[in-house]
Design a protein around this motif. Structure first.
Motif, PDB file in Angstrom:
ATOM      1  N   LEU A 197       3.362   8.385  -0.798  1.00 45.94           N
ATOM      2  CA  LEU A 197       2.882   7.996   0.464  1.00 45.94           C
ATOM      3  C   LEU A 197       2.138   6.682   0.211  1.00 45.94           C
ATOM      4  O   LEU A 197       2.219   5.757   1.056  1.00 45.94           O
ATOM      5  CB  LEU A 197       1.572   9.081   0.694  1.00 45.94           C
ATOM      6  N   ILE A 198       1.469   6.043  -0.928  1.00 44.25           N
ATOM      7  CA  ILE A 198       0.910   5.026  -1.202  1.00 44.25           C
ATOM      8  C   ILE A 198       2.029   3.962  -1.280  1.00 44.25           C
ATOM      9  O   ILE A 198       2.021   2.868  -0.516  1.00 44.25           O
ATOM     10  CB  ILE A 198       0.155   4.925  -2.526  1.00 44.25           C
ATOM     11  N   SER A 199       3.096   4.221  -1.718  1.00 46.52           N
ATOM     12  CA  SER A 199       4.585   3.110  -1.890  1.00 46.52           C
ATOM     13  C   SER A 199       4.838   3.169  -0.456  1.00 46.52           C
ATOM     14  O   SER A 199       4.982   2.043  -0.106  1.00 46.52           O
ATOM     15  CB  SER A 199       5.540   3.930  -2.504  1.00 46.52           C
ATOM     16  N   CYS A 200       5.102   4.117   0.440  1.00 44.13           N
ATOM     17  CA  CYS A 200       5.206   3.930   1.767  1.00 44.13           C
ATOM     18  C   CYS A 200       4.417   3.022   2.419  1.00 44.13           C
ATOM     19  O   CYS A 200       4.766   2.102   3.265  1.00 44.13           O
ATOM     20  CB  CYS A 200       5.456   5.245   2.538  1.00 44.13           C
ATOM     21  N   LEU A 201       2.897   2.865   2.527  1.00 44.19           N
ATOM     22  CA  LEU A 201       2.090   2.419   3.118  1.00 44.19           C
ATOM     23  C   LEU A 201       2.256   0.776   2.672  1.00 44.19           C
ATOM     24  O   LEU A 201       2.357   0.052   3.683  1.00 44.19           O
ATOM     25  CB  LEU A 201       0.313   2.852   2.557  1.00 44.19           C
ATOM     26  N   PHE A 202       2.608   0.866   1.532  1.00 41.90           N
ATOM     27  CA  PHE A 202       2.720  -0.841   1.229  1.00 41.90           C
ATOM     28  C   PHE A 202       4.025  -1.501   1.766  1.00 41.90           C
ATOM     29  O   PHE A 202       4.047  -2.517   2.153  1.00 41.90           O
ATOM     30  CB  PHE A 202       2.666  -0.944  -0.238  1.00 41.90           C
ATOM     31  N   PRO A 226       0.336 -11.701   0.607  1.00 43.83           N
ATOM     32  CA  PRO A 226       0.226 -10.107   0.828  1.00 43.83           C
ATOM     33  C   PRO A 226       1.288  -9.445   0.542  1.00 43.83           C
ATOM     34  O   PRO A 226       1.431  -8.457   0.014  1.00 43.83           O
ATOM     35  CB  PRO A 226      -0.146  -9.927   2.324  1.00 43.83           C
ATOM     36  N   ALA A 227       2.598 -10.232   0.643  1.00 43.90           N
ATOM     37  CA  ALA A 227       3.749  -9.500   0.409  1.00 43.90           C
ATOM     38  C   ALA A 227       3.918  -9.460  -1.104  1.00 43.90           C
ATOM     39  O   ALA A 227       4.383  -8.245  -1.695  1.00 43.90           O
ATOM     40  CB  ALA A 227       5.115 -10.253   0.981  1.00 43.90           C
ATOM     41  N   VAL A 228       3.479 -10.345  -1.833  1.00 45.72           N
ATOM     42  CA  VAL A 228       3.681 -10.194  -3.378  1.00 45.72           C
ATOM     43  C   VAL A 228       2.722  -9.289  -3.816  1.00 45.72           C
ATOM     44  O   VAL A 228       3.076  -8.277  -4.715  1.00 45.72           O
ATOM     45  CB  VAL A 228       3.401 -11.592  -3.724  1.00 45.72           C
ATOM     46  N   LEU A 229       1.418  -9.324  -3.303  1.00 45.55           N
ATOM     47  CA  LEU A 229       0.401  -8.153  -3.475  1.00 45.55           C
ATOM     48  C   LEU A 229       1.005  -6.836  -3.346  1.00 45.55           C
ATOM     49  O   LEU A 229       0.792  -6.213  -4.479  1.00 45.55           O
ATOM     50  CB  LEU A 229      -0.942  -8.601  -2.943  1.00 45.55           C
ATOM     51  N   SER A 230       1.376  -6.502  -2.288  1.00 43.68           N
ATOM     52  CA  SER A 230       1.943  -5.181  -2.265  1.00 43.68           C
ATOM     53  C   SER A 230       3.054  -4.937  -2.722  1.00 43.68           C
ATOM     54  O   SER A 230       3.460  -3.578  -3.343  1.00 43.68           O
ATOM     55  CB  SER A 230       2.249  -4.936  -0.730  1.00 43.68           C
ATOM     56  N   PHE A 231       4.011  -5.667  -3.164  1.00 44.10           N
ATOM     57  CA  PHE A 231       5.235  -5.539  -4.084  1.00 44.10           C
ATOM     58  C   PHE A 231       4.606  -5.317  -5.539  1.00 44.10           C
ATOM     59  O   PHE A 231       5.170  -4.356  -6.191  1.00 44.10           O
ATOM     60  CB  PHE A 231       5.828  -6.902  -3.907  1.00 44.10           C
ATOM     61  N   ILE A 232       3.570  -5.993  -6.007  1.00 48.09           N
ATOM     62  CA  ILE A 232       3.216  -5.411  -7.408  1.00 48.09           C
ATOM     63  C   ILE A 232       2.550  -4.287  -7.473  1.00 48.09           C
ATOM     64  O   ILE A 232       3.039  -3.344  -8.202  1.00 48.09           O
ATOM     65  CB  ILE A 232       2.007  -6.702  -7.906  1.00 48.09           C
ATOM     66  N   VAL A 233       1.736  -3.743  -6.523  1.00 45.94           N
ATOM     67  CA  VAL A 233       0.923  -2.547  -6.090  1.00 45.94           C
ATOM     68  C   VAL A 233       2.106  -1.362  -6.365  1.00 45.94           C
ATOM     69  O   VAL A 233       2.462  -0.474  -6.906  1.00 45.94           O
ATOM     70  CB  VAL A 233       0.102  -2.392  -5.159  1.00 45.94           C
ATOM     71  N   ASP A 234       3.348  -1.666  -5.470  1.00 40.86           N
ATOM     72  CA  ASP A 234       4.389  -0.872  -5.154  1.00 40.86           C
ATOM     73  C   ASP A 234       5.196  -0.465  -6.647  1.00 40.86           C
ATOM     74  O   ASP A 234       5.559   0.516  -6.971  1.00 40.86           O
ATOM     75  CB  ASP A 234       5.424  -1.300  -4.287  1.00 40.86           C
ATOM     76  N   ARG A 235       5.501  -1.564  -7.401  1.00 35.40           N
ATOM     77  CA  ARG A 235       6.144  -1.544  -8.694  1.00 35.40           C
ATOM     78  C   ARG A 235       5.255  -0.658  -9.507  1.00 35.40           C
ATOM     79  O   ARG A 235       5.902   0.279 -10.393  1.00 35.40           O
ATOM     80  CB  ARG A 235       6.300  -2.948  -9.136  1.00 35.40           C
ATOM     81  N   TRP A 236       3.948  -1.059  -9.683  1.00 33.12           N
ATOM     82  CA  TRP A 236       3.128  -0.230 -10.462  1.00 33.12           C
ATOM     83  C   TRP A 236       2.962   1.415 -10.225  1.00 33.12           C
ATOM     84  O   TRP A 236       3.357   2.059 -11.002  1.00 33.12           O
ATOM     85  CB  TRP A 236       1.631  -0.893 -10.278  1.00 33.12           C
ATOM     86  N   ILE A 237       3.274   1.530  -8.924  1.00 34.44           N
ATOM     87  CA  ILE A 237       3.109   2.763  -8.461  1.00 34.44           C
ATOM     88  C   ILE A 237       4.394   3.527  -8.810  1.00 34.44           C
ATOM     89  O   ILE A 237       4.521   4.749  -9.447  1.00 34.44           O
ATOM     90  CB  ILE A 237       2.791   3.146  -6.958  1.00 34.44           C
ATOM     91  N   GLN A 238       5.352   2.974  -8.321  1.00 39.42           N
ATOM     92  CA  GLN A 238       6.935   3.381  -8.812  1.00 39.42           C
ATOM     93  C   GLN A 238       7.083   3.751 -10.462  1.00 39.42           C
ATOM     94  O   GLN A 238       7.729   4.817 -10.811  1.00 39.42           O
ATOM     95  CB  GLN A 238       7.771   2.595  -8.517  1.00 39.42           C
ATOM     96  N   ARG A 239       6.382   3.002 -11.267  1.00 38.55           N
ATOM     97  CA  ARG A 239       6.513   3.231 -12.528  1.00 38.55           C
ATOM     98  C   ARG A 239       5.674   4.716 -12.883  1.00 38.55           C
ATOM     99  O   ARG A 239       6.130   5.370 -13.757  1.00 38.55           O
ATOM    100  CB  ARG A 239       5.829   2.153 -13.215  1.00 38.55           C
ATOM    101  N   ARG A 240       4.590   4.684 -12.364  1.00 31.38           N
ATOM    102  CA  ARG A 240       3.834   5.940 -12.638  1.00 31.38           C
ATOM    103  C   ARG A 240       4.507   7.115 -11.747  1.00 31.38           C
ATOM    104  O   ARG A 240       4.304   8.360 -12.567  1.00 31.38           O
ATOM    105  CB  ARG A 240       2.502   5.769 -12.049  1.00 31.38           C
ATOM    106  N   GLN A 241       5.159   7.138 -11.016  1.00 28.23           N
ATOM    107  CA  GLN A 241       5.735   8.254 -10.397  1.00 28.23           C
ATOM    108  C   GLN A 241       6.871   9.052 -11.136  1.00 28.23           C
ATOM    109  O   GLN A 241       7.076  10.077 -11.297  1.00 28.23           O
ATOM    110  CB  GLN A 241       6.436   7.776  -8.771  1.00 28.23           C
TER     111      GLN A 241
END
Lengths: 572, 374, 345
Positions: free
Chosen positions: A215-220, A270-285
């Protein structure tokens, strides 16, 4: 093993081809370097050139942050940041909540017509984002048959932007959330049921936590798509400016490249920021999914099933309405005063934009990108995943392959002007050719294809290459005889993804086409700019139909290939 | 390389090389992954036609050593010589070996025929010869008639044999087997074990097999290389490894072993539970502590209690014999003894019984105190 | 895997063929920058090629402002060989930057002197030659006007009346040549101070500013707006196509600009460029311009055009292109400062 199975007179030794080892290792290094060079030239250098441009004045002298200071002192420009953020947030909230409900309906209910809904729900991806914007004007504009729905508000502006974005981003969100919701563990639900947990509590304590990363990944992802989108605000934004359209206005409208670079840098954040967050989340998932999970199967519940079914049908209905409106608009003689049908808008005769030539160019671009891009991206992913040695090179290539996702199309396109149109650049000849469009589009959509390739390759036995090497077979033979055929479904997915995106994209290429290489998607934009709304709709519909045909061909081809491959895939 | 090749399928013709010629010389090979040392100064010579097993617990470096030999991993330092040629820096393509992986790595989209012919197709061999060759190889592994099947249609054991045929197809001078049997169930494994051994003996191809299964190593290998923590603990025939383990680790890793803390009394005597025992000559410091290793089947129990004795605290029935746990009298140590079923009747074996214990000197080995066991 | 090869090879071949087709060569290719209405570009090229089939024209078309800005941006690395159909005010700016190659086309003397670079009268070769005049006009949608109770305007001043609030669309002068000629004409008609004061009032009634000069009229024609400030060519053409619009020529006078042509300094295809310039001033070419524009450079060619008033020449203001060119940058910056933010992207 009997004696008789031993041949008595087999030749002493089979002829052995002189194995050209040194060339093979050299070739491996060279193709790896070529892959790195592709992304360095196609991504890093242009972005660097853009950053440099943002701190220069018109004559190319370094002026520090003066451009940025001027930017923040110009209210008309600064306002766009708040505008962009607000429409992107609104679009994100509306798209993700709607997509979540639909994805829930698909995965967690027994609603009828799931397959049909899923097919209809991906249609928006096949159209350029300009198409919903054009349709919305026909639906909700001053002459629109649904204009009363807006209660006096204008469709030109934030309302139209959010609606248009929601339309074309919806399939992306739906796919991500469907995947997230599919990965459920029935054992948890059984445990909850055994403990007598009420449904709403099960939802809050099991369902939501289970999909939280998805869900968070999708939001970003949705937020990034929304804030970087150019097509929708360009057509329907009215006087409401956003960052992506500011880049265009600064560069194309006023040829103020420095300010265009400044806006691009701001759009990049904003694009880079959301990219970083998304990568971080993917790793945890990755760590979260248990291999022993048992997929959850819904049981029928008429009220729930039909509630979700109606919701999904309504969404599908809106999608068909929007596409249908564009088709209708393209077939009407002179809307809204002469409603007789005509095909004349499809002739594009005497209009700007390039007409059928542009469509043919788009087709050429899409085929080239699909063919070259698929091979290059998949092969590079293979080099990264499956070869030994040159670790820093392979890691660097992987990092660069992830980057394009964080670079908005407008930014990449502008960066290409800065880099390739320098008089001293030896690659200057590329500027204005079809080749630069292919390169740009390939790089623009690199990341998703790269990730698809890596996922497919990770599923293969890690020792195929070692076996090939031990049998003295060159690596490219093993690649073409084994790796590629086994990964064919993923490869086809990549190619159709690239094709459709090359057909529909407008943001990056709008800066790079020239008179010989006009594209259909850019033609939609220009036709609309010039006031040929029906022809713009016709061109958008043409792009949509082309993508649709290719998508259907792809589905048929995949079906046939999988049927053929069924022999070895599930022979056991 | 061609001239030194033995044709592996003509085992009944005289072998070009004698058994004593070294096939592979590994010298001072070290392999580091970052700060972790996977192989620490490994030196080893493998003779022509030999069947060698790398045996050790997981993470001991045996697979890394195999991959280094194949060229799939590059050693940090050290050299490799194959039949007198320095292959240290050659890529896998340039080395002379065939390999079978634990996963078999059969190409799923190719038929059995095409899998086996994979390495042949690259060599401008004409079609008829390829066909003949594949047919011979498949006959060799008892899979004639499966040419057109896909790997997924085969059982695990059959897939394993296809992988073997594929590895042998190009007549490699060296066959590398990476845990080839570990994915199979026990019955198939036992069967294949003898098949592979017989095939290897017949073809005379130098073979290195990596395994963590000591039984596999003991039954198949001419020589076993026991590894632990990146170093070679011992190289020897199965009997040497079993009966004369060079270290406490080897002793503990192979078979079952009793370790008893003893004090060194003299060059030929140790003290255990205040009882003086004779052992083979050693050179451990007199007066220090040591560990005495003795296998349960070497322990002799008697009804006469005199000297070393212990109380039976557990009896485990294992069919042909019974494993008896004894609490040593006068020491807080336990000892396992395997008593053949016939003898147990003679002994009148029962719980709580106190029995005399005899540890034969020739079967007991002495290791320094504190040496690592498994 | 044979199925795979069967799939890939035809695609490869198709790709190769497609790429080969795109690189088919021509004798001489001229890159021509233009702001001429895209309706007519193909026709222009065809007529020219009827006389000179050996020269291929590659059009780069955009709005006047965009093409001007693009030419200025490319000053050090020019991409265009010829400019054919750009506002004279823009060409004057380019001339100021020494970006035009002076050349007297064969037959230039046949043209009305007003349509030729004044430097020609001083004995120099002209830097540019005019083609036709394009004139401001207002498109009024009669159906929507009635529905919203918005009467047909007769003058520029009418547009500032309260009943027009939110119903007027005009082009952004930064990107659109039509937009600039409107602004320049108001400033010339009433003087700077009153001109800006007029635009301040007009701004309150504007629904939005568009990228192109055509769009306001197109939007009026489809009823998206009641009134579009545009130019006569587009208005007349849309009316002919059946749009329910009236073309209004405001009584204060009509701003206009000249479409003109020039050779870009530094072109390496000078021969072909000069051939094109010779044709551009020909009678035949002027007859072509007359198909869309009522006033053309070649005296005696002009025929009346449908939906154009016959006295259009008299209603055009006495435009000072030199003033419009010299002040272009300053006026646009001021306009941006005052009104930007209501612009269509």
């Amino acid at each position: 093993m009997t004696d008789s199975s031993l041949p008595k007179a087999f030749p002493k030794s089979l002829p052995r081809r002189g194995v050209n080892v040194a060339p093979e290792a050299l070739i491996r290094l060279l193709v790896l370097l070529a892959g790195v060079a592709l992304l360095v030239v196609g991504l890093l250098f242009p972005l660097f050139a853009m950053l440099v441009k943002s701190v220069q004045d018109r004559s190319g002298d370094f002026i520090g942050l003066a451009n940025f200071i001027r930017y923040f002192q110009t209210p008309a420009l600064v306002n766009s940041i708040a505008n962009s953020l607000s429409v992107a947030l609104m679009a994100t909230v509306s798209v993700v909540s709607l997509a979540f409900l639909c994805a829930y309906g698909i995965t967690r209910t027994c609603m009828p017509g799931k397959r049909l809904f899923r097919m209809l729900a991906i249609l928006p991806i096949l159209a350029p984002s300009l198409l919903p914007a054009i349709s919305l004007v026909y639906l909700f504009g001053n002459q629109g048959f649904l204009r009363d729905v807006l209660a006096g508000h204008s469709i030109y502006g934030p309302i139209g932007i959010v609606m248009g974005m929601s339309f074309w981003i919806f399939p992306h969100a739906l796919m991500l959330l469907t995947t997230a919701l599919t990965n459920s563990d029935a054992r948890l639900y059984e445990a909850a049921e055994a403990l007598g947990t009420p449904k709403w509590r099960t939802f809050l304590t099991i369902t939501l936590p289970g999909v939280r990363y998805g869900l968070i990944s999708c939001l970003f992802v949705v937020f990034t798509l929304a804030i970087t989108d150019f097509g929708v605000p360009k057509i329907i934004g009215g006087q409401f400016s956003v960052l992506a359209t500011d880049v265009y206005r600064q560069v194309v409208g006023q040829q103020n490249f420095q300010m265009g670079a400044v806006v691009s840098v701001i759009l990049l954040l904003p694009a880079v920021l959301s990219f970083i967050v998304d990568r971080w989340i993917q790793r945890r998932q990755v760590a979260q999914l248990s291999a022993r999970a048992v997929p959850w199967q819904p049981t029928p519940s008429p009220l729930r099933d039909w509630t979700f079914a109606l919701l999904c049908y309504a969404v599908a209905g809106i999608i068909l309405l929007v596409i249908g409106t564009a088709v209708y608009a393209s077939l009407i003689q002179f809307w809204p005063y002469n409603l007789s049908f005509t095909l004349q808008h499809y002739t594009f005769q005497g209009l700007g934009g390039g007409g059928w030539g542009a469509w043919f160019n788009s087709l050429k671009l899409a085929f080239s990108v699909a063919l070259i891009g698929t091979l290059v991206i998949f092969f590079n992913a293979w080099l990264i995943e499956k070869s030994e040695g040159y670790r820093p090179l392979r890691q660097g290539l992987h990092f660069m392959a992830m980057l394009p996702m964080a670079v908005p199309g407008m930014v990449l396109g502008l960066a290409y002007i800065f880099f390739f149109n320098q008089a001293g650049n030896p690659l200057n000849w590329l500027y204005g050719t079809m080749a630069i469009l292919v390169l740009n589009t390939l790089v623009h959509f690199y990341t998703v294809c790269h990730l698809t390739s890596v996922t497919a390759l990770k599923q293969l036995d890690p020792e195929f290459e070692a076996v090939g090497a031990s049998l003295k077979v060159p690596f490219w033979t093993t690649f073409s005889r084994v790796t590629l055929p086994v990964s064919l479904p993923a490869v086809l997915d990549i190619s159709v993804y690239l094709f459709v995106n090359a057909m529909t994209t407008v943001s990056a290429v709008v800066f790079l086409y020239n008179s010989d290489t006009r594209l259909a998607s850019v033609a939609v934009l220009h036709l609309d700019e010039a006031g040929y709304f029906a022809s713009a709709a016709a061109m958008a519909v043409l792009i949509f139909l082309t993508s649709l045909v290719v998508k259907l061909l792809h589905a048929a081809l995949t079906h046939v290939l999988l049927n053929n491959a069924q022999r070895w895939r599930q022979a056991g | 390389m061609q001239t030194t090749m033995t044709s592996l399928l003509t085992a009944d013709s005289p072998t070009v090389m004698t058994q004593t010629t070294p096939h592979l010389c590994i010298e001072a090979v070290t392999k580091c992954f970052g700060s972790f040392t996977a192989l620490d100064n490994i030196s080893l010579t493998i003779k022509e036609g030999e069947f060698v097993c790398f045996l050790g617990p997981s993470g001991c470096g045996k697979t890394t050593l195999l991959r280094t030999i194949a060229g799939l991993a590059r050693q940090t330092s050290g050299t490799l010589n194959q039949r007198g040629n320095d292959i240290s820096t050659l890529p896998p393509q340039a080395r002379d070996f065939g390999i079978v992986f634990q996963s078999y790595a059969l190409f799923p989209n190719l038929t059995v025929f095409n899998n086996v012919a994979y390495g042949l197709r690259n060599r401008r061999v004409d079609r008829a010869r390829i066909n003949a060759r594949v047919a011979e190889l498949l006959a060799l592994v008892n899979l004639s008639g499966s040419e057109q099947k896909y790997p997924a249609a085969l059982s695990g054991g059959q897939q394993q044999r296809v992988a073997l045929a594929r590895a042998l197809a190009t007549e490699p001078g060296l066959l590398l087997l990476d845990e080839p049997l570990s994915a199979l169930d026990a019955r198939v494994r036992g069967h294949l074990r003898s098949q592979i051994k017989a095939l290897q003996a017949r073809l005379g191809v130098t073979t290195i097999m990596v395994t963590h299964d000591q039984e596999e190593a003991l039954t198949m290998a001419d020589r076993i290389v026991v590894m632990n923590h990146g170093v070679i603990e011992q190289v020897g025939t199965p009997a040497e490894i079993y009966h004369q383990p060079a270290s406490a680790f080897v002793a503990s890793f192979i078979g079952t072993m009793n370790f008893l803390d003893v004090a060194v009394h003299s060059a030929e005597q140790v003290t255990l539970a205040a009882v003086r025992l004779t052992c083979l000559p050693h050179c451990l410091p007199v007066g220090g502590a040591a560990r005495l290793a003795v296998r349960p089947e070497a322990v002799a129990l008697t009804r006469q209690v005199g000297g070393l004795a212990g109380e039976v605290t557990d009896i485990e029935f294992l069919g042909a014999f019974q494993r008896v746990t004894l609490q040593l009298a006068g020491a807080n140590q336990t000892l396992l003894a395997d008593v053949p079923s016939r003898d147990s009747t003679t002994l009148g074996l029962h719980m709580g019984q106190t029995l005399g214990i005899h540890l034969p000197a020739e079967a007991a080995r002495l290791y320094p105190a504190g040496s690592n066991t498994l | 895997m044979p199925t795979f090869h069967r799939f890939v090879q035809p695609t490869l071949v198709a790709g190769a063929v497609a790429l080969a087709l795109s690189s088919a060569a021509h004798a001489t290719e001229l890159t021509v920058y233009t702001a001429v209405e895209s309706d007519d570009l193909q026709k222009y090229a065809e007529r020219f090629n009827a006389a000179h089939p050996d020269i291929t024209i590659n059009w780069v078309r955009d709005s006047t402002g965009v093409i001007t800005a693009r030419l200025l941006a490319e000053k050090n690395n020019p991409q265009a060989d010829v400019i054919w159909g750009l506002a004279a005010t823009s060409l004057l700016v380019l001339e100021e930057e020494d970006m035009l190659a002076r050349y007297a086309p064969e037959g230039v003397d046949n043209l009305d002197a007003k349509f030729v670079d004044p430097a020609y009268q001083d004995g120099e070769d002209p830097a540019w030659v005019g083609m036709d005049a394009w004139v401001a006009a207002i498109c009024y949608n009669t159906i929507e006007g009635e529905r919203h109770g918005v009467p047909m305007p007769a003058s520029w001043e009418d547009l500032t009346q309260p009943e027009y609030a939110g119903h007027v669309i005009m082009p952004n002068p930064n990107s659109s040549g039509t937009g600039y000629l409107d602004v320049a004409s108001w400033l010339q008609l009433w003087g700077e101070e009153q001109g800006w004061e007029y635009m301040d009032r007009l701004h309150n009634n504007i629904a939005r500013y568009t990228h192109s000069g055509s769009a306001p009229c197109s939007l009026a024609a489809t009823g998206e707006a009641v009134i579009g400030v545009s130019f006569a060519f587009r208005a007349a053409r849309l009316k002919s196509q059946g749009a329910p619009i009236e073309v209004v020529f405001p009584e204060e006078g009509l701003g206009w600009d000249m479409e003109a042509a020039a050779i870009v300094e530094g072109t390496n295809k000078l021969d072909a460029a000069q051939t094109l310039m010779d044709w551009i001033v020909s009678r035949e070419a002027n007859e072509l311009y007359n198909e869309g524009y009522a006033v053309v450079a070649y005296p005696g060619v002009a025929q009346p055009i449908e939906n154009y008033p016959s006295d259009i020449t008299d209603r055009m203001i006495d435009a000072d292109f030199q003033w419009a060119a010299v002040n272009r940058e300053r006026v646009l910056a001021e306009w941006q400062r005052r009104y930007d933010g209501k612009t269509e992207q």
